[in-house]
Design a protein around this motif. Structure first.
Motif, PDB file in Angstrom:
ATOM      1  N   ASP A   7     -26.914  62.123 -17.004  1.00  0.00           N
ATOM      2  CA  ASP A   7     -27.776  62.150 -18.181  1.00  0.00           C
ATOM      3  C   ASP A   7     -28.939  63.056 -17.814  1.00  0.00           C
ATOM      4  OD1 ASP A   7     -29.806  61.685 -20.085  1.00  0.00           O
ATOM      5  OD2 ASP A   7     -29.018  59.692 -20.508  1.00  0.00           O
ATOM      6  N   ASN A   8     -28.892  64.279 -18.308  1.00  0.00           N
ATOM      7  CA  ASN A   8     -29.899  65.259 -17.915  1.00  0.00           C
ATOM      8  C   ASN A   8     -31.301  64.840 -18.342  1.00  0.00           C
ATOM      9  OD1 ASN A   8     -27.843  66.740 -16.857  1.00  0.00           O
ATOM     10  ND2 ASN A   8     -27.926  68.378 -18.367  1.00  0.00           N
ATOM     11  N   ALA A   9     -31.413  64.239 -19.506  1.00  0.00           N
ATOM     12  CA  ALA A   9     -32.726  63.840 -20.008  1.00  0.00           C
ATOM     13  C   ALA A   9     -33.359  62.776 -19.111  1.00  0.00           C
ATOM     14  CB  ALA A   9     -32.616  63.324 -21.433  1.00  0.00           C
ATOM     15  N   LYS A  10     -32.523  61.873 -18.601  1.00  0.00           N
ATOM     16  CA  LYS A  10     -33.022  60.804 -17.742  1.00  0.00           C
ATOM     17  C   LYS A  10     -33.005  61.203 -16.268  1.00  0.00           C
ATOM     18  CE  LYS A  10     -31.642  57.001 -20.777  1.00  0.00           C
ATOM     19  NZ  LYS A  10     -30.855  55.735 -20.892  1.00  0.00           N
ATOM     20  N   LYS A  11     -32.442  62.389 -15.974  1.00  0.00           N
ATOM     21  CA  LYS A  11     -32.333  62.850 -14.582  1.00  0.00           C
ATOM     22  C   LYS A  11     -31.634  61.790 -13.745  1.00  0.00           C
ATOM     23  CE  LYS A  11     -36.492  65.687 -14.936  1.00  0.00           C
ATOM     24  NZ  LYS A  11     -37.837  65.967 -14.384  1.00  0.00           N
ATOM     25  N   THR A  12     -30.552  61.283 -14.279  1.00  0.00           N
ATOM     26  CA  THR A  12     -29.817  60.208 -13.631  1.00  0.00           C
ATOM     27  C   THR A  12     -28.333  60.545 -13.577  1.00  0.00           C
ATOM     28  OG1 THR A  12     -31.418  58.550 -14.371  1.00  0.00           O
ATOM     29  CG2 THR A  12     -29.243  57.749 -13.736  1.00  0.00           C
ATOM     30  N   VAL A  13     -27.726  60.221 -12.452  1.00  0.00           N
ATOM     31  CA  VAL A  13     -26.293  60.378 -12.261  1.00  0.00           C
ATOM     32  C   VAL A  13     -25.684  58.995 -12.110  1.00  0.00           C
ATOM     33  CG1 VAL A  13     -24.502  61.257 -10.722  1.00  0.00           C
ATOM     34  CG2 VAL A  13     -26.504  62.644 -11.207  1.00  0.00           C
ATOM     35  N   TYR A  14     -24.501  58.822 -12.673  1.00  0.00           N
ATOM     36  CA  TYR A  14     -23.831  57.532 -12.655  1.00  0.00           C
ATOM     37  C   TYR A  14     -22.486  57.646 -11.944  1.00  0.00           C
ATOM     38  CZ  TYR A  14     -27.181  56.785 -16.411  1.00  0.00           C
ATOM     39  OH  TYR A  14     -28.331  56.708 -17.157  1.00  0.00           O
ATOM     40  N   LEU A  15     -22.056  56.533 -11.380  1.00  0.00           N
ATOM     41  CA  LEU A  15     -20.703  56.441 -10.837  1.00  0.00           C
ATOM     42  C   LEU A  15     -20.094  55.153 -11.372  1.00  0.00           C
ATOM     43  CD1 LEU A  15     -18.625  57.815  -8.944  1.00  0.00           C
ATOM     44  CD2 LEU A  15     -19.388  56.203  -7.174  1.00  0.00           C
ATOM     45  N   GLN A  16     -19.211  55.292 -12.349  1.00  0.00           N
ATOM     46  CA  GLN A  16     -18.500  54.155 -12.899  1.00  0.00           C
ATOM     47  C   GLN A  16     -17.282  53.897 -12.025  1.00  0.00           C
ATOM     48  OE1 GLN A  16     -19.188  52.070 -15.569  1.00  0.00           O
ATOM     49  NE2 GLN A  16     -17.409  50.902 -14.864  1.00  0.00           N
ATOM     50  N   MET A  17     -17.199  52.709 -11.468  1.00  0.00           N
ATOM     51  CA  MET A  17     -16.119  52.372 -10.548  1.00  0.00           C
ATOM     52  C   MET A  17     -15.288  51.252 -11.154  1.00  0.00           C
ATOM     53  SD  MET A  17     -18.179  52.515  -6.920  1.00  0.00           S
ATOM     54  CE  MET A  17     -19.165  51.068  -7.294  1.00  0.00           C
ATOM     55  N   ASP A  18     -14.049  51.558 -11.476  1.00  0.00           N
ATOM     56  CA  ASP A  18     -13.115  50.587 -12.065  1.00  0.00           C
ATOM     57  C   ASP A  18     -11.953  50.333 -11.099  1.00  0.00           C
ATOM     58  OD1 ASP A  18     -13.660  52.336 -15.132  1.00  0.00           O
ATOM     59  OD2 ASP A  18     -14.574  50.451 -14.509  1.00  0.00           O
ATOM     60  N   SER A  19     -11.231  49.269 -11.351  1.00  0.00           N
ATOM     61  CA  SER A  19     -10.075  48.909 -10.519  1.00  0.00           C
ATOM     62  C   SER A  19     -10.443  48.947  -9.037  1.00  0.00           C
ATOM     63  CB  SER A  19      -8.909  49.870 -10.797  1.00  0.00           C
ATOM     64  OG  SER A  19      -8.539  49.820 -12.156  1.00  0.00           O
ATOM     65  N   LEU A  20     -11.541  48.328  -8.712  1.00  0.00           N
ATOM     66  CA  LEU A  20     -12.031  48.372  -7.335  1.00  0.00           C
ATOM     67  C   LEU A  20     -11.088  47.672  -6.382  1.00  0.00           C
ATOM     68  CD1 LEU A  20     -15.793  47.871  -8.094  1.00  0.00           C
ATOM     69  CD2 LEU A  20     -14.857  49.732  -6.725  1.00  0.00           C
ATOM     70  N   LYS A  21     -11.032  48.203  -5.164  1.00  0.00           N
ATOM     71  CA  LYS A  21     -10.178  47.677  -4.111  1.00  0.00           C
ATOM     72  C   LYS A  21     -11.041  47.282  -2.912  1.00  0.00           C
ATOM     73  CE  LYS A  21      -6.615  51.066  -5.373  1.00  0.00           C
ATOM     74  NZ  LYS A  21      -5.760  52.178  -4.852  1.00  0.00           N
ATOM     75  N   PRO A  22     -10.563  46.377  -2.074  1.00  0.00           N
ATOM     76  CA  PRO A  22     -11.340  46.010  -0.884  1.00  0.00           C
ATOM     77  C   PRO A  22     -11.702  47.219  -0.022  1.00  0.00           C
ATOM     78  CG  PRO A  22      -9.603  44.415  -1.244  1.00  0.00           C
ATOM     79  CD  PRO A  22      -9.378  45.520  -2.245  1.00  0.00           C
ATOM     80  N   GLU A  23     -10.849  48.220   0.015  1.00  0.00           N
ATOM     81  CA  GLU A  23     -11.134  49.409   0.816  1.00  0.00           C
ATOM     82  C   GLU A  23     -12.237  50.282   0.228  1.00  0.00           C
ATOM     83  OE1 GLU A  23      -8.143  48.378  -0.299  1.00  0.00           O
ATOM     84  OE2 GLU A  23      -6.841  50.089  -0.834  1.00  0.00           O
ATOM     85  N   ASP A  24     -12.720  49.938  -0.961  1.00  0.00           N
ATOM     86  CA  ASP A  24     -13.867  50.644  -1.530  1.00  0.00           C
ATOM     87  C   ASP A  24     -15.187  50.078  -1.005  1.00  0.00           C
ATOM     88  OD1 ASP A  24     -12.116  50.698  -4.658  1.00  0.00           O
ATOM     89  OD2 ASP A  24     -12.380  52.384  -3.258  1.00  0.00           O
ATOM     90  N   THR A  25     -15.121  49.001  -0.248  1.00  0.00           N
ATOM     91  CA  THR A  25     -16.326  48.395   0.312  1.00  0.00           C
ATOM     92  C   THR A  25     -17.034  49.374   1.239  1.00  0.00           C
ATOM     93  OG1 THR A  25     -15.444  46.142   0.159  1.00  0.00           O
ATOM     94  CG2 THR A  25     -17.196  46.534   1.778  1.00  0.00           C
ATOM     95  N   ALA A  26     -18.318  49.610   0.962  1.00  0.00           N
ATOM     96  CA  ALA A  26     -19.099  50.571   1.737  1.00  0.00           C
ATOM     97  C   ALA A  26     -20.520  50.601   1.203  1.00  0.00           C
ATOM     98  CB  ALA A  26     -18.481  51.967   1.632  1.00  0.00           C
ATOM     99  N   VAL A  27     -21.379  51.305   1.930  1.00  0.00           N
ATOM    100  CA  VAL A  27     -22.685  51.674   1.395  1.00  0.00           C
ATOM    101  C   VAL A  27     -22.498  53.000   0.668  1.00  0.00           C
ATOM    102  CG1 VAL A  27     -25.070  52.275   1.898  1.00  0.00           C
ATOM    103  CG2 VAL A  27     -23.923  50.481   3.227  1.00  0.00           C
ATOM    104  N   TYR A  28     -22.924  53.051  -0.569  1.00  0.00           N
ATOM    105  CA  TYR A  28     -22.777  54.245  -1.395  1.00  0.00           C
ATOM    106  C   TYR A  28     -24.105  54.981  -1.475  1.00  0.00           C
ATOM    107  CZ  TYR A  28     -18.091  52.969  -2.849  1.00  0.00           C
ATOM    108  OH  TYR A  28     -16.744  52.689  -2.853  1.00  0.00           O
ATOM    109  N   TYR A  29     -24.038  56.289  -1.250  1.00  0.00           N
ATOM    110  CA  TYR A  29     -25.225  57.135  -1.258  1.00  0.00           C
ATOM    111  C   TYR A  29     -25.080  58.221  -2.313  1.00  0.00           C
ATOM    112  CZ  TYR A  29     -25.943  55.255   3.471  1.00  0.00           C
ATOM    113  OH  TYR A  29     -26.121  54.435   4.562  1.00  0.00           O
ATOM    114  N   CYS A  30     -26.167  58.520  -3.001  1.00  0.00           N
ATOM    115  CA  CYS A  30     -26.146  59.715  -3.826  1.00  0.00           C
ATOM    116  C   CYS A  30     -26.903  60.812  -3.089  1.00  0.00           C
ATOM    117  CB  CYS A  30     -26.738  59.472  -5.220  1.00  0.00           C
ATOM    118  SG  CYS A  30     -28.513  59.255  -5.279  1.00  0.00           S
ATOM    119  N   ALA A  31     -26.544  62.037  -3.397  1.00  0.00           N
ATOM    120  CA  ALA A  31     -27.113  63.183  -2.702  1.00  0.00           C
ATOM    121  C   ALA A  31     -27.254  64.349  -3.661  1.00  0.00           C
ATOM    122  CB  ALA A  31     -26.214  63.571  -1.534  1.00  0.00           C
ATOM    123  N   GLY A  32     -28.239  65.199  -3.385  1.00  0.00           N
ATOM    124  CA  GLY A  32     -28.482  66.368  -4.217  1.00  0.00           C
ATOM    125  C   GLY A  32     -28.366  67.642  -3.402  1.00  0.00           C
TER     126      GLY A  32
END
Length: 123
Positions: free
Chosen positions: A73-98
């Motif tokens: 959302d450029n106006a809000k200067k925000t990036v999203y990550l929608q995560m569906d059908s999550l699996k145990p192997e998705d367990t982690a610390v998630y970082y955003c980066a520019g």
């Protein structure tokens, strides 16, 4: 300087969904692309998804294609990550980066980082 703040992490059962947010502030005009990375205990940080601020072009790791969606959302200067059908192997610390240039799957190519948010998926 640019500041990135992630939110939205938590615990969920396998098959569930979470949406992560990354709010950017400061000299955001210097950012050309944003990415999401994750790091599980004892593993290297790995690329998840990336998006270009202006065009909205996206790129995904094979392990999350069809399950995760990155958006901005450029106006809000925000990036999203929608995560569906999550699996145990998705367990982690998630970082955003520019990054000041075209998106990359290489974490060393990014200039700015958030503090990370924990995602835990139970079976």
């Amino acid at each position: 300087q640019v500041q990135l703040v992630e939110s939205g992490g938590g615990s969920v059962q396998a098959g569930g969904s979470l949406r992560l947010s990354c709010a950017a502030s400061g000299r955001t005009f210097s950012i050309y692309a944003m990415g999401w990375f994750r790091q599980a205990p004892g593993k290297d940080r790995e690329f998840v998804a990336a998006i270009t601020w202006t065009t909205g072009n996206t790129r995904y790791a094979d392990s999350v294609k069809g399950r995760f969606t990155i958006s901005r959302d450029n106006a809000k200067k925000t990036v999203y990550l929608q995560m569906d059908s999550l699996k145990p192997e998705d367990t982690a610390v998630y970082y955003c980066a520019g990054r000041m240039f075209r998106y990359s799957g290489d974490s060393s190519q990014y200039d700015y980082w958030g503090q990370g948010t924990q995602v835990t998926v139970s079976s």
